[in-house]
Write a protein that holds these residues in place. Sequence first.
Motif, PDB file in Angstrom:
ATOM      1  N   ALA A 164       0.736  -1.326  -0.048  1.00 55.03           N
ATOM      2  CA  ALA A 164       0.136  -0.001  -0.026  1.00 55.03           C
ATOM      3  C   ALA A 164       0.929   1.141   0.013  1.00 55.03           C
ATOM      4  CB  ALA A 164      -0.994  -0.017   1.128  1.00 55.03           C
ATOM      5  N   GLN A 165       2.021   1.102   0.804  1.00 47.91           N
ATOM      6  CA  GLN A 165       2.824   2.390   0.926  1.00 47.91           C
ATOM      7  C   GLN A 165       3.532   2.524  -0.558  1.00 47.91           C
ATOM      8  OE1 GLN A 165       5.378   1.501   3.997  1.00 47.91           O
ATOM      9  NE2 GLN A 165       3.998   1.765   5.631  1.00 47.91           N
ATOM     10  N   VAL A 166       3.990   1.754  -1.393  1.00 51.24           N
ATOM     11  CA  VAL A 166       4.537   1.769  -2.783  1.00 51.24           C
ATOM     12  C   VAL A 166       3.414   2.258  -3.393  1.00 51.24           C
ATOM     13  CG1 VAL A 166       5.150   0.521  -4.482  1.00 51.24           C
ATOM     14  CG2 VAL A 166       6.237  -0.039  -2.246  1.00 51.24           C
ATOM     15  N   ALA A 167       2.008   1.991  -3.496  1.00 52.50           N
ATOM     16  CA  ALA A 167       1.058   2.394  -4.450  1.00 52.50           C
ATOM     17  C   ALA A 167       0.640   3.762  -4.006  1.00 52.50           C
ATOM     18  CB  ALA A 167      -0.367   1.533  -4.129  1.00 52.50           C
ATOM     19  N   PHE A 168       0.868   4.192  -2.660  1.00 53.25           N
ATOM     20  CA  PHE A 168       0.641   5.693  -2.153  1.00 53.25           C
ATOM     21  C   PHE A 168       1.765   6.392  -2.974  1.00 53.25           C
ATOM     22  CE2 PHE A 168       1.331   9.216   0.344  1.00 53.25           C
ATOM     23  CZ  PHE A 168       0.086   9.805   0.555  1.00 53.25           C
ATOM     24  N   VAL A 169       2.924   5.881  -2.872  1.00 56.38           N
ATOM     25  CA  VAL A 169       3.954   6.974  -3.446  1.00 56.38           C
ATOM     26  C   VAL A 169       3.571   7.039  -5.086  1.00 56.38           C
ATOM     27  CG1 VAL A 169       6.260   6.905  -4.376  1.00 56.38           C
ATOM     28  CG2 VAL A 169       5.647   6.333  -2.047  1.00 56.38           C
ATOM     29  N   PHE A 170       3.178   5.910  -5.984  1.00 55.04           N
ATOM     30  CA  PHE A 170       2.839   6.124  -7.092  1.00 55.04           C
ATOM     31  C   PHE A 170       1.807   7.036  -7.623  1.00 55.04           C
ATOM     32  CE2 PHE A 170       4.654   1.324  -8.508  1.00 55.04           C
ATOM     33  CZ  PHE A 170       6.000   2.026  -8.475  1.00 55.04           C
ATOM     34  N   PHE A 171       0.808   6.959  -6.625  1.00 61.99           N
ATOM     35  CA  PHE A 171      -0.401   7.876  -6.736  1.00 61.99           C
ATOM     36  C   PHE A 171       0.015   9.182  -6.230  1.00 61.99           C
ATOM     37  CE2 PHE A 171      -3.905  10.227  -4.703  1.00 61.99           C
ATOM     38  CZ  PHE A 171      -4.778   9.959  -5.722  1.00 61.99           C
ATOM     39  N   LEU A 172       1.037   9.260  -5.444  1.00 53.85           N
ATOM     40  CA  LEU A 172       1.315  10.673  -5.311  1.00 53.85           C
ATOM     41  C   LEU A 172       2.226  11.296  -6.352  1.00 53.85           C
ATOM     42  CD1 LEU A 172       1.583  12.855  -2.742  1.00 53.85           C
ATOM     43  CD2 LEU A 172       3.750  11.777  -2.147  1.00 53.85           C
ATOM     44  N   ILE A 173       2.877  10.538  -6.876  1.00 53.18           N
ATOM     45  CA  ILE A 173       3.655  11.003  -8.147  1.00 53.18           C
ATOM     46  C   ILE A 173       2.810  11.497  -9.203  1.00 53.18           C
ATOM     47  CG2 ILE A 173       5.386  10.378 -10.110  1.00 53.18           C
ATOM     48  CD1 ILE A 173       6.748   8.473  -8.261  1.00 53.18           C
ATOM     49  N   ASN A 174       1.674  10.451  -9.450  1.00 47.83           N
ATOM     50  CA  ASN A 174       0.561  11.276 -10.329  1.00 47.83           C
ATOM     51  C   ASN A 174      -0.055  12.482  -9.877  1.00 47.83           C
ATOM     52  OD1 ASN A 174       0.966   9.701 -12.559  1.00 47.83           O
ATOM     53  ND2 ASN A 174      -0.586   8.024 -12.000  1.00 47.83           N
ATOM     54  N   LEU A 175      -0.341  12.581  -8.424  1.00 49.03           N
ATOM     55  CA  LEU A 175      -1.211  13.665  -8.233  1.00 49.03           C
ATOM     56  C   LEU A 175      -0.350  14.963  -8.166  1.00 49.03           C
ATOM     57  CD1 LEU A 175      -3.773  14.591  -6.701  1.00 49.03           C
ATOM     58  CD2 LEU A 175      -2.406  14.373  -4.365  1.00 49.03           C
ATOM     59  N   ASN A 176       1.106  14.844  -8.208  1.00 45.46           N
ATOM     60  CA  ASN A 176       2.064  15.841  -8.418  1.00 45.46           C
ATOM     61  C   ASN A 176       1.803  16.476  -9.617  1.00 45.46           C
ATOM     62  OD1 ASN A 176       2.963  16.519  -5.780  1.00 45.46           O
ATOM     63  ND2 ASN A 176       4.382  14.796  -5.976  1.00 45.46           N
ATOM     64  N   MET A 177       1.241  15.813 -10.838  1.00 45.63           N
ATOM     65  CA  MET A 177       1.047  16.401 -12.066  1.00 45.63           C
ATOM     66  C   MET A 177       0.219  17.744 -11.947  1.00 45.63           C
ATOM     67  SD  MET A 177       2.929  14.708 -14.388  1.00 45.63           S
ATOM     68  CE  MET A 177       2.177  15.741 -15.702  1.00 45.63           C
ATOM     69  N   TYR A 178      -0.671  17.635 -11.300  1.00 47.10           N
ATOM     70  CA  TYR A 178      -1.400  18.976 -11.011  1.00 47.10           C
ATOM     71  C   TYR A 178      -0.758  20.116 -10.789  1.00 47.10           C
ATOM     72  CZ  TYR A 178      -4.970  22.073  -9.207  1.00 47.10           C
ATOM     73  OH  TYR A 178      -5.592  23.208  -8.896  1.00 47.10           O
ATOM     74  N   PHE A 179       0.179  19.717  -9.696  1.00 51.77           N
ATOM     75  CA  PHE A 179       1.189  20.898  -9.172  1.00 51.77           C
ATOM     76  C   PHE A 179       1.908  21.387 -10.088  1.00 51.77           C
ATOM     77  CE2 PHE A 179      -0.610  18.942  -5.532  1.00 51.77           C
ATOM     78  CZ  PHE A 179      -1.212  19.864  -4.677  1.00 51.77           C
ATOM     79  N   VAL A 180       2.573  20.515 -10.967  1.00 51.09           N
ATOM     80  CA  VAL A 180       3.394  20.689 -12.048  1.00 51.09           C
ATOM     81  C   VAL A 180       2.697  21.868 -13.143  1.00 51.09           C
ATOM     82  CG1 VAL A 180       4.729  20.200 -13.887  1.00 51.09           C
ATOM     83  CG2 VAL A 180       4.986  18.791 -11.810  1.00 51.09           C
ATOM     84  N   PHE A 181       1.564  21.430 -13.584  1.00 54.64           N
ATOM     85  CA  PHE A 181       0.653  22.175 -14.253  1.00 54.64           C
ATOM     86  C   PHE A 181       0.276  23.402 -14.026  1.00 54.64           C
ATOM     87  CE2 PHE A 181      -0.209  18.095 -16.389  1.00 54.64           C
ATOM     88  CZ  PHE A 181       0.358  18.356 -17.590  1.00 54.64           C
ATOM     89  N   LEU A 182      -0.091  23.583 -12.395  1.00 55.77           N
ATOM     90  CA  LEU A 182      -0.572  24.635 -11.756  1.00 55.77           C
ATOM     91  C   LEU A 182       0.749  25.592 -11.783  1.00 55.77           C
ATOM     92  CD1 LEU A 182      -2.598  26.227  -9.874  1.00 55.77           C
ATOM     93  CD2 LEU A 182      -1.408  25.152  -8.005  1.00 55.77           C
ATOM     94  N   MET A 183       2.126  25.163 -11.505  1.00 55.07           N
ATOM     95  CA  MET A 183       3.027  25.917 -11.516  1.00 55.07           C
ATOM     96  C   MET A 183       3.470  26.595 -12.872  1.00 55.07           C
ATOM     97  SD  MET A 183       5.413  24.132  -8.603  1.00 55.07           S
ATOM     98  CE  MET A 183       6.775  25.289  -8.903  1.00 55.07           C
ATOM     99  N   ILE A 184       3.018  25.782 -13.791  1.00 52.60           N
ATOM    100  CA  ILE A 184       3.416  26.398 -15.308  1.00 52.60           C
ATOM    101  C   ILE A 184       2.458  27.285 -15.280  1.00 52.60           C
ATOM    102  CG2 ILE A 184       3.025  25.822 -17.743  1.00 52.60           C
ATOM    103  CD1 ILE A 184       3.868  23.009 -17.016  1.00 52.60           C
ATOM    104  N   ARG A 185       1.049  27.299 -14.954  1.00 54.60           N
ATOM    105  CA  ARG A 185       0.000  28.398 -15.176  1.00 54.60           C
ATOM    106  C   ARG A 185       0.373  29.733 -14.376  1.00 54.60           C
ATOM    107  NH1 ARG A 185      -3.381  24.020 -14.937  1.00 54.60           N
ATOM    108  NH2 ARG A 185      -4.040  24.658 -12.894  1.00 54.60           N
TER     109      ARG A 185
END
Length: 159
Positions: free
Chosen positions: A37-58
Amino acid sequence: MIIKWLAVNILTILAIIIWSQIQGYQSNNIFLGKVIAQVAFVFFLINLNMYFVFLMIRKSKIRDVKIKLARISKKMMKFHVPLAITATTLIICHAVIMFYAQSDLLNYKTVTGVFLFGVLSILLFSGILRRKKATGKRRKFHYTMAFLFFGLILLHIFI
């Protein structure tokens, strides 16, 4: 800003690992389920961080920062779906192991886990819809479901 963002991610992961160690485990199966579950959480967190990358671009006013983040996001997007599939597979493995290892299936962890699986199903379906036809409404629904899922995961872990 990026340093704060990375620090929050690292502190979140460390808090989950420490909390898991404090709570302990009754068997090796439960330990294995928690690690998966912790490994899955890290993968999910990486995907969730996509939002913040796009937010910072904007939001960024510095052109060089926008270009650098756009290059990073282009590379990250290639892994978005494979990471989501891998995380979902790990979550299913976690659920199977925990159902097998737990004797009491009506405790709050199991109930919240089953509810979270429903939310994850909606999140994945919204991702499929978004991939078929990218509209603003579908994009917003997908990231809203991602943040809802993230918040509920934290409740599932820490309650």
